[in-house]
Design an enzyme around this catalytic site. Structure first.
Site, PDB file in Angstrom:
ATOM      1  N   TYR A 160       0.819  -1.222   0.000  1.00  0.00           N
ATOM      2  CA  TYR A 160       0.000   0.000   0.000  1.00  0.00           C
ATOM      3  C   TYR A 160       0.849   1.267   0.000  1.00  0.00           C
ATOM      4  CZ  TYR A 160      -4.196  -2.707   0.065  1.00  0.00           C
ATOM      5  OH  TYR A 160      -5.195  -3.563  -0.320  1.00  0.00           O
ATOM      6  N   ASN A 182     -12.500   2.651  -6.071  1.00  0.00           N
ATOM      7  CA  ASN A 182     -11.087   3.022  -6.082  1.00  0.00           C
ATOM      8  C   ASN A 182     -10.675   3.619  -4.747  1.00  0.00           C
ATOM      9  OD1 ASN A 182     -11.179   2.251  -8.749  1.00  0.00           O
ATOM     10  ND2 ASN A 182     -11.350   4.334  -9.542  1.00  0.00           N
ATOM     11  N   HIS A 236     -14.514   1.176  -0.702  1.00  0.00           N
ATOM     12  CA  HIS A 236     -13.404   0.280  -0.347  1.00  0.00           C
ATOM     13  C   HIS A 236     -12.313   0.998   0.421  1.00  0.00           C
ATOM     14  CE1 HIS A 236     -14.497  -2.633  -3.875  1.00  0.00           C
ATOM     15  NE2 HIS A 236     -15.325  -2.722  -2.860  1.00  0.00           N
ATOM     16  N   CYS A 291       0.755   5.783  16.322  1.00  0.00           N
ATOM     17  CA  CYS A 291      -0.505   6.509  16.064  1.00  0.00           C
ATOM     18  C   CYS A 291      -0.370   7.920  16.637  1.00  0.00           C
ATOM     19  CB  CYS A 291      -1.665   5.777  16.746  1.00  0.00           C
ATOM     20  SG  CYS A 291      -3.198   6.730  16.795  1.00  0.00           S
ATOM     21  N   SER A 319     -14.738  -4.126 -13.841  1.00  0.00           N
ATOM     22  CA  SER A 319     -14.943  -5.448 -14.461  1.00  0.00           C
ATOM     23  C   SER A 319     -16.192  -6.127 -13.918  1.00  0.00           C
ATOM     24  CB  SER A 319     -13.729  -6.341 -14.178  1.00  0.00           C
ATOM     25  OG  SER A 319     -13.610  -6.542 -12.764  1.00  0.00           O
ATOM     26  N   GLU A 327     -14.157  -2.419 -22.529  1.00  0.00           N
ATOM     27  CA  GLU A 327     -14.879  -3.426 -23.339  1.00  0.00           C
ATOM     28  C   GLU A 327     -16.065  -3.923 -22.544  1.00  0.00           C
ATOM     29  OE1 GLU A 327     -11.307  -5.064 -23.143  1.00  0.00           O
ATOM     30  OE2 GLU A 327     -11.680  -5.742 -21.106  1.00  0.00           O
ATOM     31  N   ALA A 387     -11.614   5.513 -21.011  1.00  0.00           N
ATOM     32  CA  ALA A 387     -12.467   6.392 -20.189  1.00  0.00           C
ATOM     33  C   ALA A 387     -12.178   7.865 -20.456  1.00  0.00           C
ATOM     34  CB  ALA A 387     -12.242   6.075 -18.711  1.00  0.00           C
TER      35      ALA A 387
HETATM   36  C1  BV8 Z   1     -17.801  -8.511   1.459  1.00  0.00           C
HETATM   37  C2  BV8 Z   1      -8.841  -3.603  -1.676  1.00  0.00           C
HETATM   38  C3  BV8 Z   1     -19.443  -9.101   3.052  1.00  0.00           C
HETATM   39  C4  BV8 Z   1      -8.644  -2.187  -1.943  1.00  0.00           C
HETATM   40  C5  BV8 Z   1     -10.590  -4.722  -2.833  1.00  0.00           C
HETATM   41  C6  BV8 Z   1     -15.159 -15.270   0.625  1.00  0.00           C
HETATM   42  C7  BV8 Z   1     -15.077 -14.624   1.845  1.00  0.00           C
HETATM   43  C8  BV8 Z   1     -15.544 -13.318   2.024  1.00  0.00           C
HETATM   44  C9  BV8 Z   1     -16.066 -12.637   0.952  1.00  0.00           C
HETATM   45  C10 BV8 Z   1     -16.119 -13.284  -0.272  1.00  0.00           C
HETATM   46  C11 BV8 Z   1     -15.683 -14.581  -0.456  1.00  0.00           C
HETATM   47  N1  BV8 Z   1     -15.872 -14.932  -1.758  1.00  0.00           N
HETATM   48  C12 BV8 Z   1     -16.407 -13.889  -2.419  1.00  0.00           C
HETATM   49  C13 BV8 Z   1     -16.571 -12.889  -1.530  1.00  0.00           C
HETATM   50  C14 BV8 Z   1     -17.061 -11.585  -1.777  1.00  0.00           C
HETATM   51  C15 BV8 Z   1     -15.850 -10.742  -2.160  1.00  0.00           C
HETATM   52  C16 BV8 Z   1     -15.744 -10.827  -3.670  1.00  0.00           C
HETATM   53  O1  BV8 Z   1     -16.553 -10.237  -4.340  1.00  0.00           O
HETATM   54  N2  BV8 Z   1     -14.750 -11.577  -4.170  1.00  0.00           N
HETATM   55  C17 BV8 Z   1     -14.613 -11.716  -5.601  1.00  0.00           C
HETATM   56  C18 BV8 Z   1     -13.132 -11.815  -5.961  1.00  0.00           C
HETATM   57  C19 BV8 Z   1     -15.402 -12.945  -6.039  1.00  0.00           C
HETATM   58  N3  BV8 Z   1     -16.112  -9.397  -1.709  1.00  0.00           N
HETATM   59  C20 BV8 Z   1     -15.676  -9.013  -0.505  1.00  0.00           C
HETATM   60  O2  BV8 Z   1     -14.979  -9.666   0.224  1.00  0.00           O
HETATM   61  C21 BV8 Z   1     -16.169  -7.640  -0.083  1.00  0.00           C
HETATM   62  N4  BV8 Z   1     -16.735  -7.729   1.224  1.00  0.00           N
HETATM   63  O3  BV8 Z   1     -18.337  -9.213   0.629  1.00  0.00           O
HETATM   64  O4  BV8 Z   1     -18.229  -8.422   2.767  1.00  0.00           O
HETATM   65  C22 BV8 Z   1     -20.551  -8.119   2.997  1.00  0.00           C
HETATM   66  C23 BV8 Z   1     -20.926  -7.519   1.799  1.00  0.00           C
HETATM   67  C24 BV8 Z   1     -21.977  -6.626   1.774  1.00  0.00           C
HETATM   68  C25 BV8 Z   1     -22.631  -6.312   2.934  1.00  0.00           C
HETATM   69  C26 BV8 Z   1     -22.233  -6.905   4.119  1.00  0.00           C
HETATM   70  C27 BV8 Z   1     -21.204  -7.805   4.154  1.00  0.00           C
HETATM   71  C28 BV8 Z   1     -15.007  -6.647  -0.030  1.00  0.00           C
HETATM   72  C29 BV8 Z   1     -14.631  -6.268  -1.447  1.00  0.00           C
HETATM   73  C30 BV8 Z   1     -13.533  -5.197  -1.419  1.00  0.00           C
HETATM   74  C31 BV8 Z   1     -12.226  -5.876  -1.479  1.00  0.00           C
HETATM   75  N5  BV8 Z   1     -11.158  -4.915  -1.685  1.00  0.00           N
HETATM   76  N6  BV8 Z   1      -9.394  -4.172  -2.899  1.00  0.00           N
HETATM   77  C32 BV8 Z   1      -7.492  -2.040  -2.861  1.00  0.00           C
HETATM   78  O5  BV8 Z   1      -6.438  -2.624  -2.572  1.00  0.00           O
HETATM   79  O6  BV8 Z   1      -7.674  -1.355  -3.873  1.00  0.00           O
HETATM   80  S1  BV8 Z   1     -11.349  -5.205  -4.263  1.00  0.00           S
HETATM   81  C33 BV8 Z   1     -10.499  -4.669  -5.653  1.00  0.00           C
HETATM   82  O7  BV8 Z   1     -11.330  -4.997  -6.774  1.00  0.00           O
HETATM   83  C34 BV8 Z   1     -10.342  -3.187  -5.726  1.00  0.00           C
HETATM   84  O8  BV8 Z   1     -10.820  -2.517  -4.596  1.00  0.00           O
HETATM   85  C35 BV8 Z   1     -11.165  -2.788  -6.937  1.00  0.00           C
HETATM   86  O9  BV8 Z   1     -11.808  -1.599  -6.718  1.00  0.00           O
HETATM   87  C36 BV8 Z   1     -12.136  -3.884  -6.997  1.00  0.00           C
HETATM   88  C37 BV8 Z   1     -12.901  -4.040  -8.285  1.00  0.00           C
HETATM   89  O10 BV8 Z   1     -11.976  -4.070  -9.352  1.00  0.00           O
HETATM   90  P1  BV8 Z   1     -12.215  -3.045 -10.575  1.00  0.00           P
HETATM   91  O11 BV8 Z   1     -12.197  -1.677 -10.028  1.00  0.00           O
HETATM   92  O12 BV8 Z   1     -13.427  -3.472 -11.326  1.00  0.00           O
HETATM   93  O13 BV8 Z   1     -10.898  -3.260 -11.408  1.00  0.00           O
HETATM   94  P2  BV8 Z   1     -10.596  -4.425 -12.456  1.00  0.00           P
HETATM   95  O14 BV8 Z   1      -9.132  -4.393 -12.741  1.00  0.00           O
HETATM   96  O15 BV8 Z   1     -11.238  -5.695 -12.001  1.00  0.00           O
HETATM   97  O16 BV8 Z   1     -11.385  -3.958 -13.786  1.00  0.00           O
HETATM   98  C38 BV8 Z   1     -10.956  -2.785 -14.461  1.00  0.00           C
HETATM   99  C39 BV8 Z   1     -11.934  -2.561 -15.605  1.00  0.00           C
HETATM  100  O17 BV8 Z   1     -11.567  -1.339 -16.263  1.00  0.00           O
HETATM  101  C40 BV8 Z   1     -11.882  -3.653 -16.656  1.00  0.00           C
HETATM  102  O18 BV8 Z   1     -13.202  -3.986 -17.061  1.00  0.00           O
HETATM  103  C41 BV8 Z   1     -11.115  -2.993 -17.831  1.00  0.00           C
HETATM  104  O19 BV8 Z   1     -11.587  -3.452 -19.086  1.00  0.00           O
HETATM  105  C42 BV8 Z   1     -11.476  -1.556 -17.645  1.00  0.00           C
HETATM  106  N7  BV8 Z   1     -10.463  -0.621 -18.128  1.00  0.00           N
HETATM  107  C43 BV8 Z   1      -9.111  -0.762 -18.093  1.00  0.00           C
HETATM  108  N8  BV8 Z   1      -8.531   0.343 -18.629  1.00  0.00           N
HETATM  109  C44 BV8 Z   1      -9.539   1.189 -18.974  1.00  0.00           C
HETATM  110  C45 BV8 Z   1     -10.760   0.582 -18.652  1.00  0.00           C
HETATM  111  N9  BV8 Z   1     -11.954   1.174 -18.886  1.00  0.00           N
HETATM  112  C46 BV8 Z   1     -11.933   2.404 -19.440  1.00  0.00           C
HETATM  113  N10 BV8 Z   1     -10.792   3.060 -19.766  1.00  0.00           N
HETATM  114  C47 BV8 Z   1      -9.589   2.490 -19.551  1.00  0.00           C
HETATM  115  N11 BV8 Z   1      -8.459   3.160 -19.891  1.00  0.00           N
END
Ligand code: BV8
Length: 222
Positions: free
Chosen positions: A54, A88, A105, A132, A173, A199, A213
């Protein structure tokens, strides 16, 4: 129906500012093991590795600049009723002029003390020895929502979605829940959903515009 636009952004909106995405071909999760650097278990096992991860992202974020997509969203909010939710953890929306950004997040520029539970602005590196400023205990972690942790502002997000006249997902995504579920929630309430992305992510939206974007977001706003 209100005239309220709810926008969800992801890493794609900051990609052209030089901040990496997660799941593209050279994305962050291809270089780091998510379970080691973005889970509470990983932090408990090796807090130094998580701080290094981080600290590097915080420095990149502070060295980066907003791009035309961030600027266009700030302009839109001056013209229309907008709720801007971001997955983000960078502050580029704010630096482009957006206000009241909902960081579901967490934020790279905030730290959380596990001893006194205070959260605070933070722009320097963090280590396991950093005291702290409030209680002097070396118990500061990044104020980031890791996998398995509950995202911030969920009630506020739920209320915003209910009153939306349009839901727009930009640069995400749609892989991570609960954010990935917002589009289905909107459509189940009869709210039209638009995707602006490099995409298509799989047909969950009523409409989409595709490309970088920094081009497609200003085109959509103007
Ligand atoms: C939760 C940290 C309960 C911050 C992140 C087992 C145990 C516990 C939970 C789970 C589990 N299995 C599944 C889950 C749920 C889990 C989850 O969804 N897992 C996934 C992998 C299946 N979720 C959680 O754990 C969440 N908490 O569920 O708690 C709950 C929920 C609700 C209510 C009560 C209780 C917590 C999720 C947050 C985790 N933290 N990261 C950091 O380090 O940044 S997640 C991480 O992915 C980032 O935060 C990021 O924001 C997030 C999403 O990713 P995207 O932003 O979409 O980025 P990505 O690269 O994937 O996609 C980019 C896109 O942009 C692509 O489509 C690409 O084509 C496009 N792109 C690229 N370039 C461009 C562009 N578009 C336009 N222009 C460009 N130039």
């Amino acid at each position: 129906m209100s005239n309220w636009i709810v926008i969800l952004t992801g890493a794609g909106v900051s990609a052209e500012s030089g901040l990496g995405t997660f799941r593209d071909k050279d994305g962050m999760w291809t270089k780091y093991d998510l379970s080691e650097v973005a889970t509470p278990e990983g932090y408990a096992r090796n807090p130094g590795l998580v701080h290094d991860f981080y600290n590097a992202r915080r420095r990149n974020c502070l060295d980066a600049s907003p791009n035309p997509a961030h600027a266009a969203l700030a302009t839109l909010a001056a013209q229309r009723s907008v709720t801007l939710i971001t997955q983000n953890v960078d502050d580029l929306h704010e630096r482009a002029g957006s206000r009241d950004v909902i960081h579901m997040h967490g934020e790279l520029t905030r730290a959380w003390c596990l001893a006194c539970d205070q959260r605070m602005d933070w722009r320097d590196d963090l280590t396991t020895e950093t005291p702290c400023p409030k209680c002097a205990t070396p118990a500061l972690r990044p104020d980031i929502v890791w996998f398995g942790e509950i995202p911030y502002h969920m009630e506020e997000i739920d209320m915003a979605l209910r009153q939306a006249s349009l839901f727009v997902a930009i640069g995400t995504s749609g892989e991570v829940y609960p954010a990935a579920g917002f589009v289905a929630e909107a459509r189940a309430m009869g709210i039209p959903a638009l995707e602006l992305n490099m995409e298509p992510t799989g047909g969950r939206f009523d409409d989409g515009r595709y490309g970088p974007a920094s081009r497609i977001v200003p085109d959509w706003v103007n």
